[in-house]
Design a protein around this motif. Structure first.
Motif, mmCIF file in Angstrom:
data_model
loop_
_atom_site.group_PDB
_atom_site.id
_atom_site.type_symbol
_atom_site.label_atom_id
_atom_site.label_comp_id
_atom_site.label_asym_id
_atom_site.label_seq_id
_atom_site.Cartn_x
_atom_site.Cartn_y
_atom_site.Cartn_z
ATOM 1 N N ALA A 190 0.803 -1.221 0.000
ATOM 2 C CA ALA A 190 0.000 0.000 0.000
ATOM 3 C C ALA A 190 0.834 1.268 0.000
ATOM 4 O O ALA A 190 0.421 2.283 -0.565
ATOM 5 N N ASP A 191 1.997 1.250 0.629
ATOM 6 C CA ASP A 191 2.790 2.481 0.758
ATOM 7 C C ASP A 191 3.945 2.559 -0.234
ATOM 8 O O ASP A 191 4.835 3.400 -0.079
ATOM 9 N N GLU A 192 3.939 1.741 -1.240
ATOM 10 C CA GLU A 192 5.060 1.686 -2.176
ATOM 11 C C GLU A 192 4.965 2.763 -3.256
ATOM 12 O O GLU A 192 3.880 3.263 -3.574
ATOM 13 N N THR A 193 6.115 3.073 -3.832
ATOM 14 C CA THR A 193 6.185 3.907 -5.035
ATOM 15 C C THR A 193 6.232 2.976 -6.238
ATOM 16 O O THR A 193 7.071 2.060 -6.289
ATOM 17 N N TRP A 194 5.356 3.220 -7.210
ATOM 18 C CA TRP A 194 5.193 2.301 -8.338
ATOM 19 C C TRP A 194 5.767 2.876 -9.627
ATOM 20 O O TRP A 194 5.740 4.079 -9.868
ATOM 21 N N LEU A 195 6.221 1.972 -10.451
ATOM 22 C CA LEU A 195 6.555 2.251 -11.846
ATOM 23 C C LEU A 195 5.563 1.441 -12.662
ATOM 24 O O LEU A 195 5.491 0.219 -12.525
ATOM 25 N N ASP A 205 -4.420 -2.403 -15.123
ATOM 26 C CA ASP A 205 -5.672 -2.957 -14.594
ATOM 27 C C ASP A 205 -5.428 -3.674 -13.271
ATOM 28 O O ASP A 205 -6.219 -3.550 -12.325
ATOM 29 N N VAL A 206 -4.337 -4.449 -13.180
ATOM 30 C CA VAL A 206 -4.024 -5.161 -11.938
ATOM 31 C C VAL A 206 -3.669 -4.172 -10.827
ATOM 32 O O VAL A 206 -4.065 -4.349 -9.670
ATOM 33 N N LEU A 207 -2.939 -3.127 -11.159
ATOM 34 C CA LEU A 207 -2.587 -2.120 -10.158
ATOM 35 C C LEU A 207 -3.849 -1.460 -9.600
ATOM 36 O O LEU A 207 -3.944 -1.179 -8.394
ATOM 37 N N ARG A 208 -4.834 -1.215 -10.449
ATOM 38 C CA ARG A 208 -6.090 -0.644 -9.974
ATOM 39 C C ARG A 208 -6.834 -1.633 -9.072
ATOM 40 O O ARG A 208 -7.525 -1.240 -8.129
ATOM 41 N N SER A 209 -6.680 -2.940 -9.343
ATOM 42 C CA SER A 209 -7.288 -3.946 -8.469
ATOM 43 C C SER A 209 -6.638 -3.930 -7.092
ATOM 44 O O SER A 209 -7.323 -4.082 -6.068
ATOM 45 N N GLY A 215 -7.666 0.029 -0.633
ATOM 46 C CA GLY A 215 -8.284 1.319 -0.375
ATOM 47 C C GLY A 215 -7.314 2.475 -0.461
ATOM 48 O O GLY A 215 -7.637 3.596 -0.066
ATOM 49 N N VAL A 216 -6.113 2.218 -0.987
ATOM 50 C CA VAL A 216 -5.077 3.244 -1.100
ATOM 51 C C VAL A 216 -4.760 3.468 -2.568
ATOM 52 O O VAL A 216 -4.444 2.516 -3.291
ATOM 53 N N GLN A 217 -4.843 4.701 -3.015
ATOM 54 C CA GLN A 217 -4.512 5.018 -4.398
ATOM 55 C C GLN A 217 -3.008 4.883 -4.596
ATOM 56 O O GLN A 217 -2.224 5.447 -3.830
#
Length: 303
Positions: A190-195, A205-209, A215-217
């Motif tokens: 939940a608290d990670e920085t994504w690429l 789509d999976v990241l949105r899942s 519950g964390v954008q």
């Protein structure tokens, strides 16, 4: 109704404008418009209607396009049957592939086709699955991908076949706090920085899942569609990422199975309806199926 005029109508349905049809068929826009007017007289019903400064198909026009697909497919089949009397399947088949799928399958497909008499001309096209119908204006076969929960792109003018399933894993750098885990659940991310990739592709789509479950954008630092660049950034500690399992190449990233979320993409082979009746196209489709069997393992098919 003349076959060539039906072809012009189909091109308009695929390409959207008279100018684009003229460019594709090496005609002038006025000649295209004239052919469409003649076809409307032959049909006895309006096929086009104004749409601002352009035109669009009427309901009758859209219905006739579906029949035009069938007529043109039958003509292709007849030509292919005549060719079969001259020997084995031959001819050129134009294929569009998304880049990571091409890297996995294209060498195997070309090996399958060696000596078949079929020439496959491949081009990379990195577009969301919803844009595949547009690509079929220029290609005989399109290899596309979608989230495994997404609906098929098949319809009246597109035939779609599931080729294979590829899991999507979490990849982290060698010094990341989760690097020693074999699997992770969404709450740990939940608290990670994504690429990530651009919207509309399976990884996003999976990241949105994951966002829905936690519950964390997600905090997305970069959006890049080149997995080679993404994993290089992950290895350097600039974030974590979701990547299709067979796309991971970098020796310094660590792959973690994602538990608690359905995380995979499906490879689809799309053609126009009845295109497989052309022996050359059928040979290419069979080559893809053989290549997919060799490229995947038993874990890939788990749902």
């Amino acid at each position: 109704m003349a076959i060539e005029r039906l072809r012009v109508l189909r091109e308009l349905a695929d390409r959207g404008t008279v100018a684009a049809v003229a460019a594709a068929l090496s005609m002038t826009p006025s000649a295209v418009s004239q052919q469409l007017k003649v076809l409307a007289r032959e049909a006895g019903v309006a096929l086009l209607e104004p749409d601002g400064r352009r035109v669009r198909l009427t309901d009758a026009g859209r219905a006739l396009v579906v029949r035009a697909d069938e007529v043109l497919a039958a003509m292709d089949k007849a030509a292919a049957e005549m060719a079969s009397y001259r020997g084995s399947p031959r001819g050129e088949v134009r294929v569009a592939l998304f880049p990571s799928g091409a890297a996995l399958l294209l060498p195997r497909v070309l090996a399958e086709l060696a000596g078949s008499g079929v020439e496959m001309v491949a081009r990379d096209e990195d577009v969301p699955a919803v844009e595949v119908p547009r690509l079929l204006a220029d290609y005989d076969v399109v290899l596309t991908h979608r989230d495994e929960r997404a609906a098929s792109i098949g319809g009246p003018r597109v035939a779609s076949r599931v080729l294979m399933r590829e899991p999507i894993d979490v990849v982290v750098g060698p010094n990341h706090r989760l690097a020693g885990h074999g699997a992770v659940v969404p709450a740990e991310l939940a608290d990670e920085t994504w690429l990530s990739v651009r919207g509309g592709f399976p990884v996003d789509d999976v990241l949105r899942s994951i966002a829905t479950v936690t519950g964390v954008q997600p905090r997305i630092a970069q959006r890049l569609n080149d997995f080679t660049v993404i994993e290089a950034l992950v290895a350097s500690g600039y974030g974590i990422a979701l990547m299709p399992r067979h796309a991971v190449r970098h020796p310094d990233v660590v792959m973690l199975r994602l538990a608690g979320v359905r995380a995979a993409r499906l490879y689809d082979l799309a053609t126009r309806p009845h295109a497989e009746k052309r022996p050359a196209v059928a040979t290419v489709l069979a080559a893809f199926q053989a290549a997919a069997r060799r490229a995947t393992g038993p874990d890939d098919q788990q749902r």
